[in-house]
Design a protein around this motif. Structure first.
Motif, PDB file in Angstrom:
ATOM      1  N   ALA A   1      -7.078  -0.275  52.940  1.00  0.00           N
ATOM      2  CA  ALA A   1      -8.150  -1.279  52.874  1.00  0.00           C
ATOM      3  C   ALA A   1      -7.533  -2.672  52.734  1.00  0.00           C
ATOM      4  CB  ALA A   1      -9.066  -0.972  51.689  1.00  0.00           C
ATOM      5  N   ALA A   2      -6.390  -2.859  53.384  1.00  0.00           N
ATOM      6  CA  ALA A   2      -5.680  -4.133  53.221  1.00  0.00           C
ATOM      7  C   ALA A   2      -5.817  -5.043  54.436  1.00  0.00           C
ATOM      8  CB  ALA A   2      -4.198  -3.855  52.951  1.00  0.00           C
ATOM      9  N   GLY A   3      -6.571  -4.582  55.438  1.00  0.00           N
ATOM     10  CA  GLY A   3      -6.719  -5.379  56.658  1.00  0.00           C
ATOM     11  C   GLY A   3      -7.423  -6.697  56.377  1.00  0.00           C
ATOM     12  N   LEU A   4      -7.193  -7.650  57.248  1.00  0.00           N
ATOM     13  CA  LEU A   4      -7.742  -8.993  57.007  1.00  0.00           C
ATOM     14  C   LEU A   4      -9.230  -9.081  57.338  1.00  0.00           C
ATOM     15  CD1 LEU A   4      -4.793 -11.131  58.407  1.00  0.00           C
ATOM     16  CD2 LEU A   4      -5.316 -10.586  56.018  1.00  0.00           C
ATOM     17  N   GLY A   5      -9.720  -8.161  58.150  1.00  0.00           N
ATOM     18  CA  GLY A   5     -11.147  -8.144  58.466  1.00  0.00           C
ATOM     19  C   GLY A   5     -11.598  -9.354  59.264  1.00  0.00           C
ATOM     20  N   THR A   6     -10.811  -9.730  60.255  1.00  0.00           N
ATOM     21  CA  THR A   6     -11.151 -10.956  61.003  1.00  0.00           C
ATOM     22  C   THR A   6     -12.491 -10.845  61.739  1.00  0.00           C
ATOM     23  OG1 THR A   6      -9.648 -10.147  62.701  1.00  0.00           O
ATOM     24  CG2 THR A   6      -8.827 -11.900  61.328  1.00  0.00           C
ATOM     25  N   ARG A   7     -12.871  -9.603  62.101  1.00  0.00           N
ATOM     26  CA  ARG A   7     -14.170  -9.455  62.794  1.00  0.00           C
ATOM     27  C   ARG A   7     -15.337  -9.713  61.852  1.00  0.00           C
ATOM     28  NH1 ARG A   7     -13.915  -3.641  64.431  1.00  0.00           N
ATOM     29  NH2 ARG A   7     -12.447  -3.642  62.696  1.00  0.00           N
ATOM     30  N   MET A   8     -15.067  -9.708  60.548  1.00  0.00           N
ATOM     31  CA  MET A   8     -16.139  -9.940  59.574  1.00  0.00           C
ATOM     32  C   MET A   8     -16.016 -11.322  58.933  1.00  0.00           C
ATOM     33  SD  MET A   8     -18.270  -7.522  59.680  1.00  0.00           S
ATOM     34  CE  MET A   8     -19.227  -7.308  58.187  1.00  0.00           C
TER      35      MET A   8
ATOM     36  N   PRO B   1     -13.895  -8.683  50.061  1.00  0.00           N
ATOM     37  CA  PRO B   1     -13.279  -7.651  50.908  1.00  0.00           C
ATOM     38  C   PRO B   1     -14.368  -6.918  51.685  1.00  0.00           C
ATOM     39  CG  PRO B   1     -12.626  -7.387  48.592  1.00  0.00           C
ATOM     40  CD  PRO B   1     -13.645  -8.467  48.626  1.00  0.00           C
ATOM     41  N   LYS B   2     -14.146  -6.702  52.993  1.00  0.00           N
ATOM     42  CA  LYS B   2     -15.220  -6.049  53.788  1.00  0.00           C
ATOM     43  C   LYS B   2     -15.566  -4.670  53.229  1.00  0.00           C
ATOM     44  CE  LYS B   2     -11.913  -4.460  57.242  1.00  0.00           C
ATOM     45  NZ  LYS B   2     -11.518  -4.277  58.610  1.00  0.00           N
ATOM     46  N   GLU B   3     -14.589  -4.001  52.588  1.00  0.00           N
ATOM     47  CA  GLU B   3     -14.834  -2.671  52.001  1.00  0.00           C
ATOM     48  C   GLU B   3     -15.803  -2.743  50.833  1.00  0.00           C
ATOM     49  OE1 GLU B   3     -11.819  -4.136  52.285  1.00  0.00           O
ATOM     50  OE2 GLU B   3     -11.000  -3.064  53.999  1.00  0.00           O
TER      51      GLU B   3
ATOM     52  N   ARG C   1      -0.526  -2.460  46.529  1.00  0.00           N
ATOM     53  CA  ARG C   1      -0.737  -3.562  47.470  1.00  0.00           C
ATOM     54  C   ARG C   1       0.190  -3.476  48.674  1.00  0.00           C
ATOM     55  NH1 ARG C   1      -2.147  -9.479  45.411  1.00  0.00           N
ATOM     56  NH2 ARG C   1      -3.873  -8.955  44.052  1.00  0.00           N
ATOM     57  N   GLN C   2      -0.381  -3.701  49.845  1.00  0.00           N
ATOM     58  CA  GLN C   2       0.431  -3.910  51.038  1.00  0.00           C
ATOM     59  C   GLN C   2       0.640  -5.424  51.086  1.00  0.00           C
ATOM     60  OE1 GLN C   2      -1.695  -3.344  54.717  1.00  0.00           O
ATOM     61  NE2 GLN C   2       0.161  -3.056  55.917  1.00  0.00           N
ATOM     62  N   LYS C   3       1.879  -5.840  50.997  1.00  0.00           N
ATOM     63  CA  LYS C   3       2.106  -7.280  50.803  1.00  0.00           C
ATOM     64  C   LYS C   3       1.812  -8.110  52.044  1.00  0.00           C
ATOM     65  CE  LYS C   3       5.129  -6.617  46.905  1.00  0.00           C
ATOM     66  NZ  LYS C   3       5.204  -5.139  46.959  1.00  0.00           N
TER      67      LYS C   3
ATOM     68  N   LYS D   1       0.685  -5.638  58.162  1.00  0.00           N
ATOM     69  CA  LYS D   1       1.498  -5.410  59.360  1.00  0.00           C
ATOM     70  C   LYS D   1       0.978  -4.259  60.201  1.00  0.00           C
ATOM     71  CE  LYS D   1       5.882  -6.395  57.121  1.00  0.00           C
ATOM     72  NZ  LYS D   1       7.177  -5.778  56.900  1.00  0.00           N
ATOM     73  N   GLY D   2      -0.197  -3.747  59.850  1.00  0.00           N
ATOM     74  CA  GLY D   2      -0.785  -2.676  60.649  1.00  0.00           C
ATOM     75  C   GLY D   2      -1.077  -1.434  59.834  1.00  0.00           C
ATOM     76  N   LEU D   3      -1.927  -0.564  60.399  1.00  0.00           N
ATOM     77  CA  LEU D   3      -2.358   0.650  59.706  1.00  0.00           C
ATOM     78  C   LEU D   3      -1.173   1.576  59.393  1.00  0.00           C
ATOM     79  CD1 LEU D   3      -4.693   2.454  58.710  1.00  0.00           C
ATOM     80  CD2 LEU D   3      -4.986   3.242  61.055  1.00  0.00           C
TER      81      LEU D   3
HETATM   82  P1  UTP Z   1      -8.627  -2.521  61.462  1.00  0.00           P
HETATM   83  O1  UTP Z   1      -7.748  -3.053  62.515  1.00  0.00           O
HETATM   84  O2  UTP Z   1      -9.977  -2.013  61.837  1.00  0.00           O
HETATM   85  O3  UTP Z   1      -8.846  -3.568  60.287  1.00  0.00           O
HETATM   86  O4  UTP Z   1      -7.828  -1.403  60.654  1.00  0.00           O
HETATM   87  P2  UTP Z   1      -8.608  -5.122  60.206  1.00  0.00           P
HETATM   88  O5  UTP Z   1      -7.220  -5.450  60.638  1.00  0.00           O
HETATM   89  O6  UTP Z   1      -9.025  -5.519  58.850  1.00  0.00           O
HETATM   90  O7  UTP Z   1      -9.705  -5.604  61.244  1.00  0.00           O
HETATM   91  P3  UTP Z   1      -9.875  -6.935  62.081  1.00  0.00           P
HETATM   92  O8  UTP Z   1      -9.500  -6.531  63.473  1.00  0.00           O
HETATM   93  O9  UTP Z   1      -9.004  -8.005  61.470  1.00  0.00           O
HETATM   94  O10 UTP Z   1     -11.338  -7.276  61.965  1.00  0.00           O
HETATM   95  C1  UTP Z   1      -8.343  -0.140  60.260  1.00  0.00           C
HETATM   96  C2  UTP Z   1      -8.176   0.053  58.759  1.00  0.00           C
HETATM   97  O11 UTP Z   1      -6.821  -0.144  58.373  1.00  0.00           O
HETATM   98  C3  UTP Z   1      -6.703  -1.092  57.331  1.00  0.00           C
HETATM   99  C4  UTP Z   1      -7.967  -1.937  57.409  1.00  0.00           C
HETATM  100  O12 UTP Z   1      -8.315  -2.425  56.126  1.00  0.00           O
HETATM  101  C5  UTP Z   1      -8.992  -0.945  57.957  1.00  0.00           C
HETATM  102  O13 UTP Z   1      -9.622  -0.249  56.925  1.00  0.00           O
HETATM  103  N1  UTP Z   1      -5.479  -1.893  57.531  1.00  0.00           N
HETATM  104  C6  UTP Z   1      -5.250  -2.482  58.721  1.00  0.00           C
HETATM  105  C7  UTP Z   1      -4.599  -2.046  56.472  1.00  0.00           C
HETATM  106  O14 UTP Z   1      -4.807  -1.511  55.352  1.00  0.00           O
HETATM  107  N2  UTP Z   1      -3.477  -2.800  56.665  1.00  0.00           N
HETATM  108  C8  UTP Z   1      -3.205  -3.388  57.861  1.00  0.00           C
HETATM  109  O15 UTP Z   1      -2.146  -4.052  57.969  1.00  0.00           O
HETATM  110  C9  UTP Z   1      -4.120  -3.229  58.908  1.00  0.00           C
END
Ligand code: UTP
Length: 289
Positions: free
Chosen positions: A11-18, A26-28, A103-105, A108-110
């Motif tokens: 749940a560390a993604g930046l959530g740019t679509r939101m 946090p979008k979560e 924490r994912q610092k 860098k991706g899933l």
């Molecule tokens: P997404 O690509 O859907 O999430 O990753 P994102 O990067 O938050 O989305 P946008 O494109 O910027 O809107 C799928 C899942 O993996 C997590 C995200 O939080 C999401 O739940 N994720 C993604 C991480 O934990 N770390 C990352 O570096 C990337």
């Protein structure tokens, strides 16, 4: 064979679509009716027999940790006003499962987020619930996948058919049928260009993996979107050890997208006892052009 009792929720993604909301919340933690999305994931994992959950968070995601902690201020107030039912439901949140955080610092991706769980997982199979995929089903989806893991002893990806327009944004799988809704995977690709689509089956939000994935992730270069992709590592696992796919039963909402979040709220709002009548009436009266 070891049972799957651990799960991780990236749940560390930046959530740019939101954006812009994801900048502050946090979008979560955004609600579907009255619960944050991540609570549905934790409830799904717990209902599937998972006892230990690691949530991968990042900067600005403190609200997730606070939510799964005790809240003495609310407890005292609710006790004093005799609202025992509400008090019990608030206290229960901290006890759904044994939830910890790391924490994912850097986002860098899933694949990189999953790698952060290496020492938590140790030498056991584990489930991954993608933090922005909320799924409602009769049998919890993680349970549907761990049943397939118990049957074959191989990693399992949760899949569903999507449209050609959607698949280029997700992943595409090459599969052969094993039985019913279970397949043997022979290849997979993340965000395929239209000429690289294997099938319209795509990985949606849930996987079960053996611990060997960590050794593979160590050597996985950045892929699509310049991110370390879990799909790229699972492709190597498929070739080295084999993987299966389970076409799961359930309705999935991509709450990382604005429309996905709105649809989830309408669908669940129509089912929630406190909102269903009023929402139904509102939608009936709505004049759409
Ligand atoms: P997404 O690509 O859907 O999430 O990753 P994102 O990067 O938050 O989305 P946008 O494109 O910027 O809107 C799928 C899942 O993996 C997590 C995200 O939080 C999401 O739940 N994720 C993604 C991480 O934990 N770390 C990352 O570096 C990337």
């Amino acid at each position: 064979m070891k049972k799957v009792t651990k799960a991780i929720i990236p749940a560390a993604g930046l959530g740019t679509r939101m954006l812009p909301i994801a900048k502050g919340v946090p979008k979560e933690m955004l609600p579907i009716v009255d619960k944050p999305c991540i609570q549905y994931l934790i409830e799904e994992a717990a209902a599937s027999g998972i006892t230990d959950i690691l949530v991968i968070t990042g900067r600005g995601k403190q609200a997730i940790e606070d939510y799964f902690d005790y809240s003495p201020e609310y407890s005292e107030k609710l006790k004093a006003s005799g609202k025992t039912e509400l008090l019990e439901s608030i206290n229960a949140i901290a006890n759904i499962a044994n939830v910890s955080f790391i924490r994912q610092k850097e986002a860098k991706g899933l694949g990189h987020a999953v790698y952060c769980a290496k020492s938590f997982v140790g030498d056991e199979p584990f489930a991954v619930l993608y933090g922005d995929d909320v799924i409602f089903s009769e049998t919890p989806v993680v349970k549907q996948l761990t049943d397939v893991y118990d049957e074959y002893g191989l990693g399992v990806v949760g899949v569903k058919s999507v449209t050609r327009e959607q698949i280029v944004k997700y992943s595409s799988l090459k599969v052969e049928s094993l039985h019913d809704n279970v397949y043997k995977v022979s290849d997979m690709i993340e965000k395929p260009s239209p000429d690289k689509i294997f099938s319209l089956l795509s990985i949606l939000g849930r996987v079960v993996l053996p611990p060997e994935i960590f050794g593979i992730l160590e050597n996985t270069p950045r892929g699509a979107g310049n991110e370390i992709q879990l799909t790229d590592a699972m492709r190597v696992l498929t070739h080295e050890k084999g993987m299966t796919a389970c076409e799961f039963e359930g309705t999935r909402y991509d709450i990382g997208s604005k429309v996905g979040m709105l649809i989830a709220n309408i669908d669940r709002g129509l089912k929630h006892p406190e909102t269903s009548e009023a929402l139904k009436q509102y939608l009936k009266d709505l004049k759409l052009d």
